[in-house]
Scaffold this motif. Structure first.
Motif, PDB file in Angstrom:
ATOM      1  N   PRO A  40      67.020  87.375  60.313  1.00  0.00           N
ATOM      2  CA  PRO A  40      65.736  87.158  61.070  1.00  0.00           C
ATOM      3  C   PRO A  40      64.864  87.751  60.223  1.00  0.00           C
ATOM      4  CG  PRO A  40      67.023  88.827  62.129  1.00  0.00           C
ATOM      5  CD  PRO A  40      67.941  88.311  61.297  1.00  0.00           C
ATOM      6  N   LYS A  41      63.581  86.898  59.919  1.00  0.00           N
ATOM      7  CA  LYS A  41      62.600  87.558  58.982  1.00  0.00           C
ATOM      8  C   LYS A  41      61.178  87.461  59.473  1.00  0.00           C
ATOM      9  CE  LYS A  41      65.093  85.989  54.955  1.00  0.00           C
ATOM     10  NZ  LYS A  41      65.188  85.258  53.777  1.00  0.00           N
ATOM     11  N   THR A  42      60.448  88.202  58.994  1.00  0.00           N
ATOM     12  CA  THR A  42      59.096  88.318  59.300  1.00  0.00           C
ATOM     13  C   THR A  42      58.258  87.296  58.742  1.00  0.00           C
ATOM     14  OG1 THR A  42      58.244  89.540  57.455  1.00  0.00           O
ATOM     15  CG2 THR A  42      58.919  90.882  59.543  1.00  0.00           C
ATOM     16  N   ASN A  43      57.017  86.802  58.944  1.00  0.00           N
ATOM     17  CA  ASN A  43      56.190  85.571  58.383  1.00  0.00           C
ATOM     18  C   ASN A  43      55.828  86.050  57.096  1.00  0.00           C
ATOM     19  OD1 ASN A  43      55.657  84.706  61.182  1.00  0.00           O
ATOM     20  ND2 ASN A  43      53.734  85.714  61.382  1.00  0.00           N
ATOM     21  N   LYS A  46      59.837  89.501  54.862  1.00  0.00           N
ATOM     22  CA  LYS A  46      60.657  90.604  55.048  1.00  0.00           C
ATOM     23  C   LYS A  46      61.787  90.304  55.999  1.00  0.00           C
ATOM     24  CE  LYS A  46      57.459  93.697  53.009  1.00  0.00           C
ATOM     25  NZ  LYS A  46      56.714  95.049  53.187  1.00  0.00           N
ATOM     26  N   ILE A  47      63.168  91.015  55.929  1.00  0.00           N
ATOM     27  CA  ILE A  47      64.187  90.957  57.004  1.00  0.00           C
ATOM     28  C   ILE A  47      63.725  92.039  57.969  1.00  0.00           C
ATOM     29  CG2 ILE A  47      66.735  91.434  57.136  1.00  0.00           C
ATOM     30  CD1 ILE A  47      67.136  90.567  54.416  1.00  0.00           C
ATOM     31  N   LEU A  48      64.011  91.519  59.300  1.00  0.00           N
ATOM     32  CA  LEU A  48      63.749  92.560  60.408  1.00  0.00           C
ATOM     33  C   LEU A  48      65.075  93.068  60.675  1.00  0.00           C
ATOM     34  CD1 LEU A  48      61.685  89.940  62.756  1.00  0.00           C
ATOM     35  CD2 LEU A  48      61.065  91.889  61.819  1.00  0.00           C
ATOM     36  N   ARG A  49      64.883  94.539  60.365  1.00  0.00           N
ATOM     37  CA  ARG A  49      66.319  95.153  60.381  1.00  0.00           C
ATOM     38  C   ARG A  49      66.657  95.470  61.751  1.00  0.00           C
ATOM     39  NH1 ARG A  49      67.743  97.409  55.251  1.00  0.00           N
ATOM     40  NH2 ARG A  49      66.229  96.808  53.648  1.00  0.00           N
TER      41      ARG A  49
END
Length: 51
Positions: A40-43, A46-49
């Motif tokens: 899962p990544k942001t717009n 970056k990876i959504l930890r």
């Protein structure tokens, strides 16, 4: 726990654990391995930890 996105479909959990035991110290080796299609990544990319 280790989350992995495979580039090579023949990669196995046993191969990953063997590599980690060779390259990492004992307390850094993952106990569990989970294969994912993507992370899962942001717009921005970056990876959504937390997810």
């Amino acid at each position: 726990k280790l989350f992995v996105v495979r580039k090579d479909s023949t990669l196995t959990e046993a191969q990953l654990k063997a590599y980690c035991h060779e390259q990492l110290t004992g307390y850094k080796c993952p106990k569990y391995v989970e294969f994912r299609n993507d992370l899962p990544k942001t717009n921005v990319g970056k990876i959504l930890r937390r997810e």
